[in-house]
Design a protein around this motif. Structure first.
Motif, mmCIF file in Angstrom:
data_model
loop_
_atom_site.group_PDB
_atom_site.id
_atom_site.type_symbol
_atom_site.label_atom_id
_atom_site.label_comp_id
_atom_site.label_asym_id
_atom_site.label_seq_id
_atom_site.Cartn_x
_atom_site.Cartn_y
_atom_site.Cartn_z
ATOM 1 N N ALA A 176 -81.563 39.539 3.255
ATOM 2 C CA ALA A 176 -81.214 40.299 2.061
ATOM 3 C C ALA A 176 -82.460 40.792 1.352
ATOM 4 C CB ALA A 176 -80.370 39.431 1.125
ATOM 5 N N ARG A 177 -83.506 40.005 1.341
ATOM 6 C CA ARG A 177 -84.758 40.430 0.717
ATOM 7 C C ARG A 177 -85.384 41.584 1.490
ATOM 8 N NH1 ARG A 177 -86.894 39.830 -4.309
ATOM 9 N NH2 ARG A 177 -89.179 39.853 -4.258
ATOM 10 N N ALA A 178 -85.295 41.552 2.814
ATOM 11 C CA ALA A 178 -85.881 42.621 3.624
ATOM 12 C C ALA A 178 -85.109 43.924 3.488
ATOM 13 C CB ALA A 178 -85.937 42.197 5.085
ATOM 14 N N ASP A 179 -83.803 43.883 3.163
ATOM 15 C CA ASP A 179 -82.964 45.081 3.085
ATOM 16 C C ASP A 179 -82.781 45.573 1.657
ATOM 17 O OD1 ASP A 179 -82.626 45.049 5.799
ATOM 18 O OD2 ASP A 179 -80.740 43.933 5.729
ATOM 19 N N ARG A 180 -83.630 45.111 0.716
ATOM 20 C CA ARG A 180 -83.385 45.483 -0.672
ATOM 21 C C ARG A 180 -83.619 46.983 -0.908
ATOM 22 N NH1 ARG A 180 -88.332 43.374 -4.385
ATOM 23 N NH2 ARG A 180 -90.087 43.946 -3.046
ATOM 24 N N LEU A 181 -84.564 47.616 -0.204
ATOM 25 C CA LEU A 181 -84.736 49.067 -0.330
ATOM 26 C C LEU A 181 -83.583 49.814 0.326
ATOM 27 C CD1 LEU A 181 -88.568 49.542 0.315
ATOM 28 C CD2 LEU A 181 -87.356 49.426 -1.872
ATOM 29 N N ARG A 235 -76.216 55.126 4.305
ATOM 30 C CA ARG A 235 -76.156 53.870 5.054
ATOM 31 C C ARG A 235 -75.121 53.947 6.164
ATOM 32 N NH1 ARG A 235 -75.392 49.437 0.511
ATOM 33 N NH2 ARG A 235 -74.621 51.203 -0.682
ATOM 34 N N MET A 236 -74.005 54.664 5.900
ATOM 35 C CA MET A 236 -72.985 54.826 6.941
ATOM 36 C C MET A 236 -73.519 55.673 8.091
ATOM 37 S SD MET A 236 -69.596 55.395 4.559
ATOM 38 C CE MET A 236 -68.576 55.689 5.995
ATOM 39 N N ARG A 237 -74.219 56.779 7.765
ATOM 40 C CA ARG A 237 -74.779 57.609 8.818
ATOM 41 C C ARG A 237 -75.856 56.837 9.607
ATOM 42 N NH1 ARG A 237 -75.622 63.413 5.649
ATOM 43 N NH2 ARG A 237 -73.383 63.852 5.312
ATOM 44 N N ASP A 238 -76.629 56.012 8.910
ATOM 45 C CA ASP A 238 -77.657 55.219 9.602
ATOM 46 C C ASP A 238 -77.013 54.218 10.542
ATOM 47 O OD1 ASP A 238 -80.435 54.425 10.021
ATOM 48 O OD2 ASP A 238 -79.879 52.583 8.969
ATOM 49 N N ALA A 239 -75.875 53.650 10.138
ATOM 50 C CA ALA A 239 -75.171 52.709 11.010
ATOM 51 C C ALA A 239 -74.666 53.404 12.272
ATOM 52 C CB ALA A 239 -74.018 52.054 10.256
ATOM 53 N N GLU A 240 -74.224 54.647 12.111
ATOM 54 C CA GLU A 240 -73.746 55.384 13.268
ATOM 55 C C GLU A 240 -74.860 55.699 14.261
ATOM 56 O OE1 GLU A 240 -71.983 58.809 11.603
ATOM 57 O OE2 GLU A 240 -70.216 57.765 10.768
ATOM 58 N N GLN A 241 -76.124 55.788 13.765
ATOM 59 C CA GLN A 241 -77.251 56.148 14.612
ATOM 60 C C GLN A 241 -78.115 54.945 14.990
ATOM 61 O OE1 GLN A 241 -79.410 59.315 12.760
ATOM 62 N NE2 GLN A 241 -77.570 60.557 12.367
ATOM 63 N N LEU A 270 -91.350 48.913 5.111
ATOM 64 C CA LEU A 270 -91.830 49.210 3.765
ATOM 65 C C LEU A 270 -91.593 48.042 2.812
ATOM 66 C CD1 LEU A 270 -90.715 52.938 3.282
ATOM 67 C CD2 LEU A 270 -92.943 52.067 3.973
ATOM 68 N N SER A 271 -90.466 47.358 2.958
ATOM 69 C CA SER A 271 -90.150 46.232 2.081
ATOM 70 C C SER A 271 -91.162 45.095 2.230
ATOM 71 C CB SER A 271 -88.738 45.714 2.364
ATOM 72 O OG SER A 271 -87.783 46.707 2.098
ATOM 73 N N SER A 272 -91.611 44.866 3.453
ATOM 74 C CA SER A 272 -92.599 43.802 3.658
ATOM 75 C C SER A 272 -93.904 44.120 2.935
ATOM 76 C CB SER A 272 -92.854 43.599 5.150
ATOM 77 O OG SER A 272 -93.420 44.771 5.733
ATOM 78 N N GLN A 273 -94.312 45.382 2.916
ATOM 79 C CA GLN A 273 -95.522 45.758 2.197
ATOM 80 C C GLN A 273 -95.307 45.718 0.685
ATOM 81 O OE1 GLN A 273 -98.367 46.099 3.919
ATOM 82 N NE2 GLN A 273 -97.024 45.510 5.619
ATOM 83 N N VAL A 274 -94.121 46.087 0.236
ATOM 84 C CA VAL A 274 -93.808 45.960 -1.186
ATOM 85 C C VAL A 274 -93.879 44.499 -1.625
ATOM 86 C CG1 VAL A 274 -91.969 46.243 -2.886
ATOM 87 C CG2 VAL A 274 -92.455 48.082 -1.267
ATOM 88 N N GLU A 275 -93.415 43.610 -0.771
ATOM 89 C CA GLU A 275 -93.468 42.180 -1.069
ATOM 90 C C GLU A 275 -94.915 41.723 -1.242
ATOM 91 O OE1 GLU A 275 -91.672 38.447 -1.743
ATOM 92 O OE2 GLU A 275 -90.727 40.406 -1.471
#
Length: 755
Positions: A13-18, A27-33, A44-49
């Motif tokens: 959940a922390r990694a998917d916060r962005l 998000r639906m289109r990304d799931a389809e692809q 990017l989230s890891s660098q933000v952390e």
């Protein structure tokens, strides 16, 4: 749901916060692809952390309570805190060694700088400086108050020192106790300076002494006392090893900042006179209430003694302080004689405890080394099954029933593990945690499958004793270890007595060998040198090794431990020598003439050894030395392969054959004098220790009169050997600098050592 699964969901959940901030349609289109955008945003989230953590540290580094260790000198510089010259060698990350950085710039001392300046010139401040700047509890003494002088009749000082009263042995005992820190008598003037580097004086008008305690007081909680059977079934020792050990007291915190430390406030050995509560007839009536009981320095349990249902614990009124140096004297029924200076117990000969004796007490030692009830970091085995093993206790029935995962012996836990592996072959890791500071008896045979790992460890702040009994007349009873490819055994926080550890390789008759044990790891353990101790701390089996490698190529890694000799029996198919690493440990063969590391059937042990900050008593005979650093080799070090490896900042005994040396002693000392003086110089530059016997408080501690080449000869100007990380030279120099800054003008302040 398991904690591991919950932790995995939290990390996801922390990694998917962005990604969660995006509109649902993307998000639906990304799931389809195939979630390509989600994977990119996770990077990017890891660098933000990382950036967020750095911002948080910037705020925390603004305060002395929460800043990193490397920031402490900079905050001290803002306050005008004077650092030692060695602080200039520290790197940007806090130094070559984090422990050295914490000694050169103590956080507590920097935090209390302004408060110390306000209290400058007060006696109690010197005790706080010793605690904050050096980490040593101390008692400050103004020696002019101990000078013998004629008092005016109109201004009497009854608390000043007077002449000795030979009818008061309690005051006479304090004359030399703790190096004279509590001396109650008057003295004539001593004109020598207290801060002199040559012959130091004490009793003068400007002299102020700070009596620092370098030994620490460590607890032992509810562990069985040892029955000295050769003296009688009514004779017991506090130490589970059967040796005499002086009982230390649990220090009581001072309630007022202006209070001058008393004997009860310092980690000092107990005296018989103070241990006793004086009766009406000035006899040893019973034990002092402030030293005996729950949460205090000493407590005893003797179930069903003197009568059924009693003795848990033994009441204070039943104890008699006594001198048991010769195990002599008669004890009345219903009473127990206790000798705090030797750590002995004596019950009535006609009223012996039938169910055993348990004790809680404090012992003195220099640092967190070997098995002990101190905080330590114990790495966890990933995905391991955890079993808890309990010891016999005075308030617990012998046939107690245990819940799932809890057992009454280590053998039962191993049997349960074998059944669990048979039912679930995927199991590969086991943690056996010894829950109490008791004695766990028996003989153990660990046979590991390929890829299996077993960790035998102590619970947090406990000191379990693993006593390996001699139960088989024709076979050895050591802790036997053998395994297949990729298997590991880890020992953490144990005290092993009675036998050693034997690691066996694959049998020669195996047609299809399945590999060998990968490594044996020993951390914060004590494998008693000589297997057991006499009353005077002499080893009972001085020629027996603590660890034996029998035709195995397993690696041995030891850290913060005490162990006896290591014997290596090489396999026929040798290959490259296996590694043997010792760090911050003691390797004690119980005699300078014995072999600490060697082979019983060859000239040298077929290993590649590494020693870092170790003290070795006994000869070392190894195939190769990868690195020896900041160590003391009191006996010859002989290496077969001298072309590889390095020995640096070590003391190497005469007659050694080593790889190339760098800044070693006595080489540097001999090179600095003419040939005619080298014989004298060789005798001068020798490690001098307070005690060579395991079980004594000053075990292998360098004496104060040891030469500076040894006491300051390590790579960072600390002491060579196992006590390197105490940084005593730096602590003493730091405290001396603080005393010079905060004592009144014209005062001659000096550091004296109570222990």
């Amino acid at each position: 749901m398991s904690a591991q699964a919950e932790g995995g969901r939290a990390m996801s959940a922390r990694a998917d916060r962005l990604f969660d901030l995006l509109p649902v349609v993307y998000r639906m289109r990304d799931a389809e692809q195939g979630y390509a955008l989600r994977d990119f945003l996770r990077v990017l989230s890891s660098q933000v952390e990382v950036i967020e953590q750095d911002i948080a540290r910037l705020y925390g580094n603004a305060f002395i309570e929460t800043c990193d260790d490397w920031v402490v000198p900079y905050i001290g510089d803002l306050l005008g805190y004077t650092l030692l010259p060695e602080a200039a060698t520290l790197g940007a990350d806090g130094g070559r060694d984090g422990g050295l950085g914490r000694v050169l710039a103590p956080r507590a001392d920097v935090a209390n700088t302004i408060d110390a300046r306000r209290r400058k010139g007060t006696l109690s401040l010197l005790e706080d400086l010793s605690r904050d700047a050096a980490g040593w509890p101390a008692r400050a003494v103004e020696f002019y108050r101990r000078l013998g002088w004629m008092q005016h009749l109109d201004h009497l000082h009854p608390r000043r020192g007077g002449t000795a009263d030979l009818r008061d042995p309690g005051r006479l005992q304090r004359l030399g106790w703790a190096n004279g820190a509590f001396d109650p008598f008057a003295h004539s003037v001593d004109l020598r300076r207290l801060g002199s580097a040559h012959r130091r004086g004490r009793h003068n008008i400007p002299a102020v002494g700070v009596f620092a305690c370098r030994l620490r007081s460590y607890p032992v909680s509810c562990t069985p006392a040892y029955c000295i059977e050769e003296r009688g079934p009514h004779c017991f020792s506090f130490s589970v090893l059967g040796n005499d050990t002086p009982l230390f007291q649990r220090p009581v915190a001072e309630t007022e900042p202006t209070h001058i430390a008393d004997e009860r406030n310092l980690p000092l050995p107990q005296r018989r006179w103070r241990f006793a509560e004086r009766g009406v007839l000035a006899d040893y009536a019973s034990v002092a209430a402030e030293l005996y009981g729950d949460g205090r320095s000493v407590q005893l349990w003797a179930p069903d003694w003197p009568a059924k249902g009693q003795g848990v614990p033994v009441p204070r009124e039943a104890l008699i302080p006594a001198d048991l140096s010769g195990w002599g004297g008669q004890v009345k029924r219903g009473r127990v004689a206790v000798d705090p200076e030797r750590g002995r117990l004596l019950f009535p000969a006609n009223q012996r405890p039938k169910r055993g004796v348990w004790v809680s007490y404090q012992y003195g030692f220099a640092a967190d080394l070997g098995g002990g009830e101190y905080a330590r970091v114990t790495p966890e085995l990933e995905g391991a099954t955890r079993y808890v093993v309990h010891a016999t206790r005075p308030d617990r029935a012998a046939n107690a029933s245990w819940p799932a995962g809890h057992f009454g012996s280590v053998a039962e836990a191993l049997a349960a593990w074998a059944a669990a592996k048979a039912a679930t072959p995927a199991l590969h890791a086991l943690i056996i945690e010894l829950a109490e500071s008791g004695v766990y008896e028996g003989s153990l045979d660990l046979q590991l499958d390929a890829g299996e790992a077993i960790q035998l460890r102590a619970a947090e702040r406990t000191r379990p004793v693993l006593r390996l009994l001699d139960v088989r007349a024709s076979q050895p009873d050591a802790l036997s270890v053998s395994g297949h490819a990729g298997s590991r055994v880890l020992l953490d926080g144990l005290l092993i007595v009675g036998r050693g550890v034997e690691v066996h390789g694959p049998a020669e008759e195996d047609d299809a060998p399945t590999g060998d044990l990968c490594e044996l790891v020993i951390r914060h353990c004590t494998l008693v040198p000589g297997w057991a101790l006499q009353c005077d701390c002499d080893p009972k089996r001085p020629g027996e090794p603590s660890v034996t490698f029998d035709r195995t190529r397993a690696a041995l890694r030891v850290s913060h431990s005490i162990l006896g000799a290591i014997m290596v029996i090489s396999p026929e198919q040798r290959g490259e020598p296996p590694p043997l690493e010792l760090c911050d440990s003691i390797l004690d063969a119980t005699g300078m003439e014995r072999v600490a590391l060697g082979a019983p059937d060859e000239a040298v042990a077929y290993v590649k050894a590494s020693f870092r900050r170790c003290t070795v008593i006994g000869a070392v005979q190894a195939h190769g030395i990868v690195l020896a650093e900041d160590s003391i080799f009191a006996s010859p070090l002989r290496v077969l392969r001298r072309q590889q490896g390095c020995v640096r900042f070590c003391y190497v005994a005469d007659g050694s054959r080593t790889p190339r040396r760098f800044h070693c002693q006595p080489d540097l000392a001999l090179a600095a004098v003419v040939p005619e003086q080298r014989a004298h110089e060789r005798l001068r530059v020798v490690p001098q220790v307070r005690s060579r016997r395991y079980g004594t408080p000053h075990y292998l501690r360098l004496a104060d009169g040891c030469c500076a080449e040894i006491r300051r000869g390590a790579s960072d100007r600390s002491a060579m050997g196992v006590w390197h990380d105490l940084y005593e030279p730096q602590r003493e120099a730091n405290l001396a600098a603080r005393l010079t800054e905060y004592v009144p003008a014209g005062t001659d302040a000096g550091i004296l050592f109570a222990t």
